[in-house]
Design a protein around this motif. Structure first.
Motif, PDB file in Angstrom:
ATOM      1  N   ARG A  36       1.739   1.489  14.079  1.00  0.00           N
ATOM      2  CA  ARG A  36       0.624   2.418  14.213  1.00  0.00           C
ATOM      3  C   ARG A  36       0.649   3.495  13.143  1.00  0.00           C
ATOM      4  N   VAL A  37       1.846   3.698  12.514  1.00  0.00           N
ATOM      5  CA  VAL A  37       1.941   4.717  11.479  1.00  0.00           C
ATOM      6  C   VAL A  37       0.950   4.385  10.383  1.00  0.00           C
ATOM      7  N   GLU A  38       0.110   5.345  10.057  1.00  0.00           N
ATOM      8  CA  GLU A  38      -0.989   5.051   9.160  1.00  0.00           C
ATOM      9  C   GLU A  38      -0.550   5.001   7.708  1.00  0.00           C
ATOM     10  N   VAL A  39      -0.958   3.978   7.017  1.00  0.00           N
ATOM     11  CA  VAL A  39      -0.710   3.896   5.587  1.00  0.00           C
ATOM     12  C   VAL A  39      -2.047   4.080   4.906  1.00  0.00           C
ATOM     13  N   SER A  40      -2.217   5.174   4.209  1.00  0.00           N
ATOM     14  CA  SER A  40      -3.532   5.381   3.579  1.00  0.00           C
ATOM     15  C   SER A  40      -3.355   5.645   2.107  1.00  0.00           C
ATOM     16  N   ASP A  47       9.347   5.654   4.214  1.00  0.00           N
ATOM     17  CA  ASP A  47       7.954   5.415   4.591  1.00  0.00           C
ATOM     18  C   ASP A  47       7.765   3.978   5.032  1.00  0.00           C
ATOM     19  N   ILE A  48       8.338   3.049   4.238  1.00  0.00           N
ATOM     20  CA  ILE A  48       8.213   1.632   4.574  1.00  0.00           C
ATOM     21  C   ILE A  48       8.899   1.354   5.899  1.00  0.00           C
ATOM     22  N   LEU A  49      10.118   1.887   6.046  1.00  0.00           N
ATOM     23  CA  LEU A  49      10.877   1.687   7.271  1.00  0.00           C
ATOM     24  C   LEU A  49      10.073   2.154   8.478  1.00  0.00           C
ATOM     25  N   GLN A  50       9.436   3.320   8.309  1.00  0.00           N
ATOM     26  CA  GLN A  50       8.660   3.878   9.412  1.00  0.00           C
ATOM     27  C   GLN A  50       7.484   2.992   9.776  1.00  0.00           C
ATOM     28  N   PRO A 109      10.607   8.721  14.957  1.00  0.00           N
ATOM     29  CA  PRO A 109      10.831  10.107  14.511  1.00  0.00           C
ATOM     30  C   PRO A 109      12.166  10.280  13.797  1.00  0.00           C
ATOM     31  N   ILE A 110      13.178   9.523  14.198  1.00  0.00           N
ATOM     32  CA  ILE A 110      14.481   9.670  13.552  1.00  0.00           C
ATOM     33  C   ILE A 110      14.402   9.189  12.105  1.00  0.00           C
ATOM     34  N   ALA A 111      13.681   8.085  11.871  1.00  0.00           N
ATOM     35  CA  ALA A 111      13.524   7.606  10.495  1.00  0.00           C
ATOM     36  C   ALA A 111      12.776   8.637   9.665  1.00  0.00           C
ATOM     37  N   ALA A 112      11.733   9.223  10.262  1.00  0.00           N
ATOM     38  CA  ALA A 112      10.958  10.230   9.524  1.00  0.00           C
ATOM     39  C   ALA A 112      11.846  11.418   9.173  1.00  0.00           C
ATOM     40  N   LEU A 113      12.637  11.840  10.151  1.00  0.00           N
ATOM     41  CA  LEU A 113      13.489  13.009   9.947  1.00  0.00           C
ATOM     42  C   LEU A 113      14.555  12.725   8.888  1.00  0.00           C
ATOM     43  N   LEU A 162       0.832  -1.206   0.000  1.00  0.00           N
ATOM     44  CA  LEU A 162       0.000   0.000   0.000  1.00  0.00           C
ATOM     45  C   LEU A 162       0.862   1.249   0.000  1.00  0.00           C
ATOM     46  N   SER A 163       1.880   1.223   0.850  1.00  0.00           N
ATOM     47  CA  SER A 163       2.761   2.383   0.957  1.00  0.00           C
ATOM     48  C   SER A 163       3.488   2.637  -0.364  1.00  0.00           C
ATOM     49  N   LEU A 164       3.943   1.549  -1.000  1.00  0.00           N
ATOM     50  CA  LEU A 164       4.624   1.682  -2.289  1.00  0.00           C
ATOM     51  C   LEU A 164       3.691   2.250  -3.342  1.00  0.00           C
TER      52      LEU A 164
END
Lengths: 328, 305
Positions: free
Chosen positions: A324-328, A315-318, A252-256, A9-11
């Motif tokens: 809980r990180v939402e994939v929409s 995104d995938i890593l996160q 948060p570190i992965a996001a950053l 989904l994320s891809l």
């Protein structure tokens, strides 16, 4: 939702976003190039020195530069659809080959820089949080702000003065000893010596960012019950920090990190220029000097594409780190 | 009571206490000022920045003439000749003159690029955040595209293609930095437009322009000011990096360009690289200190624990 489904989904979402994004970037880039004074034909003519009006005209026809702008744009799309970024007027080589040859160097440098920055940032941030509001915390806070304020190219040059010129510990440029070891442990050590200074230079800004983030995360985590429980059941402080506190800071570190990839690609231009590192940034510098605009445009497109890919991966890593990180 | 008068009265009431955090009173503003001053880091930052501004202002008095002109024996070390306290470079140019005139360029680029970027970013972000809907979606997509392009790579391509001059550098930096402030403004507007005082202003018939400019922007200012301070710092860094790569204005002296020249002599005359870089670090560090202090003072809920 199963893990694979989340990844798919994320891809898919990233791919759907990537198509219009690349389209806009390519179009912007094409019109940017129209702003350049003179065209490829003028440059080749200037290079060879003796070109007649007819000669230049023949070149324009050859490159399709005599066509209306819109037709040139469609020809450009057509080329890109075939993964062709055009031909470098100076070297006569396909631009895409020139860039692709340099991409691994830049990726390696960025990867090592992120690793160095993470290690140093974790160490600094944890120290700051554990000694929060005491003198070491204040000093390290100031130090991280200095790291954040230093121009990368300048700190690179200063590291060269200290570690290459005066101490002779690390080489001042290049990626490997020419004619040096080509395999095994010696090869690894040789590469390591060459990459240390550039990676440290490129990572320095990010040390500051990671240190601040880690400090905040550790202070925040100390309030939580699961940390109190971990301490109460007798885990050593180092283990509590590693297993319970830092693990929670990873999302948060992965996001950053994902968000900073674009900035790091920019930083690579100056760092690779300073250390003669054979990557895309160094190629950009060479292209500036030689006024090779097709190469510059190609680098802009390829690095934007790299950012898109990196964002998809992060995104995938996160979503793997934190379901809980939402994939929409 | 005439209708026009009633509008003003109602609007005045909407500004009163209890009507959201509107129009910070004089007292609160003073307290922000003192909080910033009490922050010792900010004090250092303001002093350093003040010194740099003083240098830029007095450059034509203390070092008159063209800083790019030959001034003395080439490659003098700092202190070797009192006429050139910071030494001279390979072309015999006075390093102190370069530093002082370079400060003008750095500050001009930093402030002008930030002003342009903030103007563009706030306008775009305000429209997106205030009106929402389709135009918001469109703008958000556009900002996302901009954030995908590596800013510095775009800046290099832009300045290289359009030919470097101080104005292309300023416009280029503004074009690659407006997106941060646009996102921030949009987020602020999305929360603030739902406040009671905005509904109050709307109910008394104020137009969108009035509400955006007079009601929401003043309340969105604190985070914007903090971000703008940091933007000046990063604009100065970008300018120096561009000049280092040979993409600065060829007719004016710049700290980054001085480092670019000094680099050729780094093995023998490292001070040519070290001195201008030191001034960049000092300026950017001072701005970041001020930004940090402003952040602590203006947004207490975000203050670092």
């Amino acid at each position: 939702m199963s893990r694979n489904r989340r990844i798919l989904l994320s891809l898919r979402r990233n791919l759907l976003q990537a198509i219009p994004t690349m389209f806009v970037i390519v179009t912007l880039g094409f019109f940017l190039m129209q702003l350049a004074p003179g065209d490829v034909a003028d440059y080749i003519a200037a290079e060879t020195g003796a070109a007649s009006e007819e000669g230049i005209h023949a070149l324009r026809v050859q490159f399709g530069l005599n066509l209306p702008v819109l037709e040139q744009l469609f020809a450009y799309y057509d080329n890109l659809a075939h993964f062709s970024l055009g031909i470098s007027p100076r070297y006569g080589a396909p631009v895409s080959d020139m860039i692709m040859a340099r991409v691994p160097g830049t990726l390696l440098l960025m990867g090592v820089a992120i690793a160095v920055a993470l290690l140093l940032g974790f160490a600094m941030g944890t120290t700051m949080a554990l000694l929060s509001r005491r003198l070491p915390d204040r000093l390290l806070s100031l130090l991280s702000l200095v790291f954040y304020s230093v121009p990368t190219f300048w700190i690179g040059l200063m590291l060269i003065v200290l570690f290459s010129v005066h101490l002779g510990l690390f080489p001042s440029g290049g990626a490997r000893t020419i004619g040096g070891p080509s395999e095994g442990w010696d090869w690894f050590v040789d590469r390591l010596r060459y990459i240390t200074l550039p990676a440290l230079t490129l990572g320095l800004n990010y040390v500051a960012i990671y240190a601040r983030l880690t400090r905040a995360a550790v202070i925040e985590a100390q309030r939580h019950d699961y940390v109190r429980t971990a301490i109460a059941k007798g885990l050593t402080p180092a283990r509590v920090i590693r297993r319970h506190v830092l693990r929670n800071a990873l999302t948060p570190i992965a996001a950053l990190t994902g968000a900073k990839v674009a900035g790091m690609l920019g930083g690579a231009i100056v760092v690779e220029t300073v250390f003669s590192w054979p990557g895309m940034g160094r190629l950009a510098y060479e292209a500036i000097l030689a006024r090779e605009y097709p190469v510059l445009l190609g680098i802009l497109l390829v690095s934007s594409a790299l950012v898109i890919v990196a964002n998809a991966l992060f995104d995938i890593l996160q979503s793997l780190l934190d379901p809980r990180v939402e994939v929409s | 009571m005439a209708l026009a008068e009633m509008n003003t009265t109602l609007a005045e009431n909407a500004r009163g206490p209890g009507a959201g955090e509107f129009a910070p009173s004089r007292k609160r503003r003073r307290s922000v000022f003192f909080t910033v001053l009490r922050h010792s880091g900010a004090l250092v930052g303001l002093m350093v920045l003040g010194a740099i501004i003083a240098m830029a202002a007095t450059a034509p008095l203390i070092r008159p003439g063209d800083p790019l002109a030959l001034a003395g024996t080439p490659l003098l070390w700092p202190g070797q000749d009192l006429a050139h306290p910071l030494g001279t470079d390979n072309m015999g140019r006075d390093v102190l003159a370069g530093i002082m005139h370079g400060a003008r360029v750095s500050l001009l680029v930093g402030v002008a690029a930030t002003a342009l970027g903030v103007l563009g970013g706030v306008s775009v972000g305000a429209v997106a955040g205030y009106f929402g809907g389709r135009i918001d979606n469109l703008i958000v997509r556009f900002i996302e595209i901009f954030q995908t392009i590596p800013g510095f790579v775009l800046l290099v391509v832009l300045v290289a293609v359009i030919q470097p001059s101080i104005w292309t550098v300023i416009i280029g930096i503004a074009l690659t930095s407006w997106d941060t402030i646009a996102r921030l403004t949009r987020a602020e507007f999305r929360t603030l437009r739902q406040q009671d005082y905005v509904s109050a202003a709307r109910s008394v018939g104020y137009g969108d322009a009035h509400i955006i400019l007079r009601e929401i922007i003043p309340n969105a200012l604190p985070p914007l000011v903090v971000t703008a301070t940091i933007m000046v710092a990063s604009a100065i860094l970008s300018e120096s990096a561009l000049a280092f790569l040979g993409l600065g204005d060829p007719n004016s002296v710049s700290w980054g360009a001085m480092i670019g020249t000094g680099r050729e002599y780094i093995r023998t005359h490292w001070y040519l690289t070290a001195i201008p870089g030191g001034f960049i670090v000092a300026t950017v560090f001072a701005l970041n200190l001020i930004g940090d202090a402003l952040n602590d003072a203006l947004s207490p809920h975000l203050a670092r624990t």
